[in-house]
Design a protein around this motif. Structure first.
Motif, PDB file in Angstrom:
ATOM      1  N   PHE A  56       0.919  -1.333  -0.283  1.00  0.00           N
ATOM      2  CA  PHE A  56      -0.100  -0.281  -0.198  1.00  0.00           C
ATOM      3  C   PHE A  56       0.879   1.676  -0.010  1.00  0.00           C
ATOM      4  O   PHE A  56       0.466   2.067  -0.171  1.00  0.00           O
ATOM      5  CB  PHE A  56      -1.024   0.345   0.875  1.00  0.00           C
ATOM      6  N   HIS A  57       2.015   1.126  -0.386  1.00  0.00           N
ATOM      7  CA  HIS A  57       2.994   2.175  -0.397  1.00  0.00           C
ATOM      8  C   HIS A  57       2.747   2.990   1.136  1.00  0.00           C
ATOM      9  O   HIS A  57       3.126   4.581   0.304  1.00  0.00           O
ATOM     10  CB  HIS A  57       2.633   2.894  -1.937  1.00  0.00           C
ATOM     11  N   ARG A  58       2.657   2.421   1.498  1.00  0.00           N
ATOM     12  CA  ARG A  58       3.006   3.185   2.947  1.00  0.00           C
ATOM     13  C   ARG A  58       1.648   4.708   3.060  1.00  0.00           C
ATOM     14  O   ARG A  58       1.912   5.250   3.720  1.00  0.00           O
ATOM     15  CB  ARG A  58       3.769   3.669   3.728  1.00  0.00           C
ATOM     16  N   ALA A  59       1.001   3.829   2.958  1.00  0.00           N
ATOM     17  CA  ALA A  59      -0.674   5.278   2.377  1.00  0.00           C
ATOM     18  C   ALA A  59      -1.063   5.466   3.732  1.00  0.00           C
ATOM     19  O   ALA A  59      -1.759   3.473   4.505  1.00  0.00           O
ATOM     20  CB  ALA A  59      -1.623   4.872   1.265  1.00  0.00           C
ATOM     21  N   PRO A  60      -1.785   6.261   4.765  1.00  0.00           N
ATOM     22  CA  PRO A  60      -2.295   6.129   6.010  1.00  0.00           C
ATOM     23  C   PRO A  60      -3.810   5.905   5.574  1.00  0.00           C
ATOM     24  O   PRO A  60      -4.243   5.581   6.365  1.00  0.00           O
ATOM     25  CB  PRO A  60      -2.598   7.639   6.258  1.00  0.00           C
ATOM     26  N   THR A  61      -4.391   5.196   4.248  1.00  0.00           N
ATOM     27  CA  THR A  61      -5.951   5.409   4.316  1.00  0.00           C
ATOM     28  C   THR A  61      -5.629   3.856   2.949  1.00  0.00           C
ATOM     29  O   THR A  61      -5.780   4.540   2.427  1.00  0.00           O
ATOM     30  CB  THR A  61      -6.537   6.478   3.876  1.00  0.00           C
TER      31      THR A  61
END
Ligand SMILES: Cc1cc2nc3c(=O)[nH]c(=O)nc-3n(C[C@H](O)[C@H](O)[C@H](O)COP(=O)(O)O)c2cc1C
Length: 191
Positions: A88-93
């Motif tokens: 998730f490419h370190r996404a927050p949501t």
């Protein structure tokens, strides 16, 4: 350029995000865009699970990577082994998009969900929010216990994930070139 075309042309798959969480009002616009997508026979056969828990997102990424590592597809195995790769490419949501099981009365849940996803990507771009459509969670969604842990309504099956976060302005993803020769015309012959 008209503003819709400008949003379509400017949207990129973003793979680097700021870590601050999306504002609720921005998330609501993205979800509103999703539910205003077209759907076959107006079935609206979708469900959107919003995940904003760093630990859960990281665990889902780790599990997906471990499954990808056993894939028969070489590029998938290679990606799984790439240093620092996060699904998730370190996404927050992360929003998990699920579709109702296809059946006699429901023909196109995959297409309906994809239309909703594209609406979300464009809404996000219009708000200056980066997004990336994630198909590789298909590996995770093949494992019944993992699906159960998400608490998605019973009659829905997770199809895709989409990650969102404010863009890290120090990095602008380049636009991958578009392939030529993808349009042809069938027109009435003039006599
Ligand atoms: C069905 C689908 C699945 C995708 N899966 C992934 C994925 O798992 N990981 C990822 O980083 N990008 C994924 N992408 C994004 C594509 O790689 C991206 O759209 C493509 O390279 C074109 O770049 P652009 O979106 O910036 O125009 C996916 C896109 C689609 C439509």
């Amino acid at each position: 350029m008209n503003p819709v075309m400008e949003t379509i042309r400017n949207r990129r798959s973003v793979r680097r995000f700021r870590q601050d969480q999306l504002r609720r009002e921005d998330l609501d616009v993205i979800l509103e865009a999703a539910i205003w997508a077209p759907s076959g026979h107006n079935a609206q056969p979708w469900h959107f699970l919003v995940i904003q828990d760093r630990e859960k997102i990281d665990k889902m990424s780790e599990k997906t990577i471990s499954l990808m590592a056993d894939s028969p597809i070489e590029w998938v195995r290679k990606l799984a082994g790439k240093e620092g790769y996060h699904v998730f490419h370190r996404a927050p949501t992360v929003i998990v998009v699920s579709g109702k099981e296809p059946g006699e009365n429901l023909l196109f849940p995959h297409a309906d969900c994809s239309a909703a996803i594209q609406n979300m990507l464009l809404a996000a771009e219009s708000l200056g929010i980066g997004s990336c459509w994630i198909g590789l969670t298909v590996f995770l969604f093949g494992i019944p216990e993992e699906v159960k842990s998400l608490g998605i309504p019973e009659d829905y099956r997770p199809l895709y994930s989409v990650c969102f976060g404010y863009k890290d302005d120090s990095f602008v993803p380049p636009a991958p070139p578009r392939k030529e020769g993808k349009v042809s015309f069938y027109q009435a012959q003039k006599s």
